[in-house]
Design a protein around this motif. Structure first.
Motif, mmCIF file in Angstrom:
data_model
loop_
_atom_site.group_PDB
_atom_site.id
_atom_site.type_symbol
_atom_site.label_atom_id
_atom_site.label_comp_id
_atom_site.label_asym_id
_atom_site.label_seq_id
_atom_site.Cartn_x
_atom_site.Cartn_y
_atom_site.Cartn_z
ATOM 1 N N VAL A 152 0.846 -1.201 0.000
ATOM 2 C CA VAL A 152 0.000 0.000 0.000
ATOM 3 C C VAL A 152 0.883 1.254 0.000
ATOM 4 C CG1 VAL A 152 -1.965 -1.119 1.069
ATOM 5 C CG2 VAL A 152 -0.214 -0.095 2.523
ATOM 6 N N ALA A 153 1.953 1.232 -0.772
ATOM 7 C CA ALA A 153 2.934 2.327 -0.759
ATOM 8 C C ALA A 153 2.562 3.437 -1.723
ATOM 9 C CB ALA A 153 4.317 1.776 -1.091
ATOM 10 N N TRP A 154 1.414 4.042 -1.487
ATOM 11 C CA TRP A 154 1.022 5.177 -2.337
ATOM 12 C C TRP A 154 1.225 6.520 -1.632
ATOM 13 C CZ3 TRP A 154 -2.895 1.250 -1.638
ATOM 14 C CH2 TRP A 154 -3.653 1.415 -0.469
ATOM 15 N N ASP A 155 1.621 6.482 -0.362
ATOM 16 C CA ASP A 155 1.881 7.708 0.379
ATOM 17 C C ASP A 155 3.250 8.257 -0.024
ATOM 18 O OD1 ASP A 155 0.700 9.080 3.109
ATOM 19 O OD2 ASP A 155 2.883 9.245 2.987
ATOM 20 N N TRP A 156 3.453 9.565 0.145
ATOM 21 C CA TRP A 156 4.724 10.183 -0.239
ATOM 22 C C TRP A 156 5.862 9.798 0.708
ATOM 23 C CZ3 TRP A 156 7.263 13.569 3.053
ATOM 24 C CH2 TRP A 156 6.529 14.036 4.137
ATOM 25 N N ARG A 157 5.522 9.336 1.891
ATOM 26 C CA ARG A 157 6.561 8.949 2.851
ATOM 27 C C ARG A 157 7.046 7.537 2.563
ATOM 28 N NH1 ARG A 157 2.744 9.978 7.802
ATOM 29 N NH2 ARG A 157 1.346 9.227 6.149
ATOM 30 N N PRO A 158 8.356 7.297 2.609
ATOM 31 C CA PRO A 158 8.895 5.975 2.263
ATOM 32 C C PRO A 158 8.450 4.867 3.217
ATOM 33 C CG PRO A 158 10.638 7.642 2.242
ATOM 34 C CD PRO A 158 9.434 8.276 2.862
ATOM 35 N N GLU A 159 8.355 5.174 4.517
ATOM 36 C CA GLU A 159 7.978 4.171 5.504
ATOM 37 C C GLU A 159 7.008 4.772 6.511
ATOM 38 O OE1 GLU A 159 10.940 1.536 7.132
ATOM 39 O OE2 GLU A 159 12.475 2.303 5.775
ATOM 40 N N ILE A 160 6.063 3.932 6.959
ATOM 41 C CA ILE A 160 5.060 4.356 7.934
ATOM 42 C C ILE A 160 4.837 3.188 8.887
ATOM 43 C CG2 ILE A 160 2.701 5.177 8.290
ATOM 44 C CD1 ILE A 160 2.692 6.097 5.359
ATOM 45 N N HIS A 161 5.426 3.253 10.075
ATOM 46 C CA HIS A 161 5.209 2.197 11.064
ATOM 47 C C HIS A 161 5.695 2.633 12.440
ATOM 48 C CE1 HIS A 161 9.520 1.212 10.594
ATOM 49 N NE2 HIS A 161 9.319 1.137 9.288
ATOM 50 N N ASP A 162 5.008 2.130 13.480
ATOM 51 C CA ASP A 162 5.429 2.331 14.866
ATOM 52 C C ASP A 162 6.467 1.301 15.290
ATOM 53 O OD1 ASP A 162 3.845 4.554 15.470
ATOM 54 O OD2 ASP A 162 2.115 3.320 15.997
ATOM 55 N N SER A 163 6.430 0.136 14.670
ATOM 56 C CA SER A 163 7.372 -0.944 14.953
ATOM 57 C C SER A 163 7.725 -1.603 13.625
ATOM 58 C CB SER A 163 6.768 -1.993 15.890
ATOM 59 O OG SER A 163 6.251 -1.392 17.064
ATOM 60 N N ASP A 164 8.967 -2.110 13.525
ATOM 61 C CA ASP A 164 9.331 -2.770 12.266
ATOM 62 C C ASP A 164 9.648 -4.250 12.418
ATOM 63 O OD1 ASP A 164 11.780 -2.457 13.506
ATOM 64 O OD2 ASP A 164 12.599 -1.080 12.011
ATOM 65 N N GLY A 165 9.582 -4.802 13.648
ATOM 66 C CA GLY A 165 9.845 -6.217 13.777
ATOM 67 C C GLY A 165 9.516 -6.762 15.153
ATOM 68 N N LEU A 245 -5.104 -0.057 5.461
ATOM 69 C CA LEU A 245 -4.893 0.961 4.437
ATOM 70 C C LEU A 245 -4.614 2.320 5.061
ATOM 71 C CD1 LEU A 245 -7.800 0.029 1.974
ATOM 72 C CD2 LEU A 245 -5.421 -0.718 1.895
ATOM 73 N N ASP A 246 -4.510 2.351 6.408
ATOM 74 C CA ASP A 246 -4.433 3.636 7.090
ATOM 75 C C ASP A 246 -3.550 3.509 8.322
ATOM 76 O OD1 ASP A 246 -5.665 5.585 9.282
ATOM 77 O OD2 ASP A 246 -6.072 6.428 7.299
ATOM 78 N N GLU A 247 -2.721 4.515 8.579
ATOM 79 C CA GLU A 247 -1.774 4.462 9.683
ATOM 80 C C GLU A 247 -2.421 4.678 11.037
ATOM 81 O OE1 GLU A 247 0.858 8.227 9.667
ATOM 82 O OE2 GLU A 247 -0.239 8.266 7.756
ATOM 83 N N THR A 248 -3.688 5.090 11.092
ATOM 84 C CA THR A 248 -4.362 5.281 12.370
ATOM 85 C C THR A 248 -4.952 3.978 12.901
ATOM 86 O OG1 THR A 248 -6.460 5.859 11.306
ATOM 87 C CG2 THR A 248 -4.923 7.661 11.785
ATOM 88 N N PHE A 249 -4.787 2.885 12.177
ATOM 89 C CA PHE A 249 -5.332 1.591 12.567
ATOM 90 C C PHE A 249 -4.209 0.709 13.095
ATOM 91 C CE2 PHE A 249 -6.736 -2.773 11.054
ATOM 92 C CZ PHE A 249 -7.588 -2.987 12.124
#
Length: 408
Positions: A152-165, A245-249
């Motif tokens: 779902v990488a349609w946002d202008w920011r390269p990465e969007i996450h609170d945790s990566d692993g 599809l959304d970072e608030t979820f």
């Protein structure tokens, strides 16, 4: 607002604005009333900051039947008690937990250590009825887009996450790193263990340039490490990844599930430490710092079949300063398909190593493929890195585009 009764307190209710109600409470630093330390807000959710003073992922008191066919049950902290702190850097909070399936009593000893927030948690649980999937020390986070998962990488920011692993330190001493993903459908994985030494959802990537978010600063989000106290016995660390599809979820959940079922009317005790930190525990071996995926094959050659490439970067530990004449080889396991074009070579840009390989999935099969990787010395077989594990879902046949350039 009728849920909030102040009649038995010392509060002057006439001074409160009309309609004022509370869903929880915040802890602030005694000398800085703008600095958040922790917050308990909603059901049994709570979270804390690290030295970066940023909130990020959340924890919960308990998870009940997460990611099952029936609706999940969300126990609530319905009552809180506060013990007057003996010093300015510690507070003790007691909480009563309640739900249709279970009730419980909790004690949180909360303190700041070198900027991090440490919580020693004691939980006494009293099930009212059998619980099929009990989640102890549940963690809840968000992962939308990252280096390895760009569905779902349609946002202008390269990465969007609170945790990566998800990091796991097993009872046997093995360190495991499982990069998170935003899957096309719900995924559930269980990692069996006996008396785990620790697990947590971490934000290892601390590079602002990888996020480019100057509003919420994902690179500052705290990691959360769970360290069991006492004998937890046999069970599994379970990971749930939900499409979003959304970072608030919040779409990522991890928790400990004991093998021994809890029985109605019996007391079950758990004790553990939560560390909200920017300096999560690190293995003595090299740790994984990046996972990237993309179309496989050989550059400049026509692709005859579909494959998917994995590039995994490791840093630190015995790799740091490894003699140039030492040959390093990847050890790769896979549950189906075949692996090809394997390599392990120095990555001088980070003073680490990069492992690369392609996975060729079976024809007409979208069953997830489980992967396992670590690097070792060829001469004596000594492991050099923690164990990287991954689950990749091959696309349907009609989506396996080879993307061959027209000039080949």
């Amino acid at each position: 607002t009728d849920l909030f009764d102040f009649s038995h307190t010392d509060l002057d209710t006439s001074s409160l604005p009309e309609g004022l109600g509370f869903a929880g409470f915040r802890l602030l630093h005694h000398s800085d009333w703008e600095r958040d330390i922790a917050a308990f807000l909603g059901a049994s959710y709570f979270r804390a900051t690290s030295a970066s003073l940023q909130f990020g992922l959340s924890a919960r008191g308990l998870a009940v039947n997460t990611a099952m066919s029936e609706p999940e049950e969300f126990p609530e902290f319905t009552h809180f008690w506060f013990e007057r702190p003996a010093d300015a850097d510690q507070v003790i909070v007691y909480a009563f937990l309640d739900s249709p399936s279970v009730t419980g009593a909790y004690r949180f000893i909360i303190e700041r250590v070198s900027g991090d927030v440490i919580m020693d948690v004691d939980a006494a649980l009293y099930p009212r009825k059998p619980i099929e999937r009990l989640g102890v020390a549940p963690l809840t986070s968000m992962y939308q887009v990252g280096e390895n998962s760009r569905r779902v990488a349609w946002d202008w920011r390269p990465e969007i996450h609170d945790s990566d692993g998800l990091a796991i330190h097993t009872g046997g001493g093995e360190w495991i790193w499982r990069p998170l993903a935003n899957p096309p459908q719900l995924r559930f994985n269980a990692f069996a263990d006996n008396n785990p030494r620790g697990f947590g959802l971490l934000q290892r990537d601390r590079n602002f340039d990888h996020y480019q978010d100057d509003g919420v600063f994902y690179e500052r989000r705290p990691s959360l490490w769970v360290e069991p106290r006492g004998d937890w016995g046999k069970g599994s660390i379970q990971l749930v990844e939900i499409p979003t599809l959304d970072e608030t979820f919040d779409n990522i959940v991890a928790f400990w599930n004991p093998d021994k079922p809890v029985q109605p009317g019996e007391e079950t005790l758990f004790a553990y430490r939560l560390s909200w930190t920017g300096r999560a525990p690190r293995p003595s071996l090299a740790r994984c710092v990046a996972t990237r995926t993309g179309l496989g094959g050989v550059v400049g050659q026509t692709r005859e079949y579909f494959s998917w490439r994995f590039a995994v970067d490791f840093l630190g530990g015995p790799i740091d300063g490894l003699a140039g004449d030492v040959e390093v080889v990847p050890v790769i396991e896979h549950s189906s398909g075949r692996v090809e074009i394997t390599s392990a070579r120095p990555l001088h840009a980070i003073n680490g190593y990069r492992a690369m390989f392609d996975v060729v999935p079976p024809e007409d099969d979208t069953t997830p493929i489980n992967l396992r990787l670590y690097l070792k010395r060829k001469d004596n077989g000594e492991p050099l890195t923690e164990t990287w594990i991954y689950q990749w879902s091959p696309p349907p046949m009609d989506q396996r585009d080879l993307h061959n350039p027209t000039h080949l």
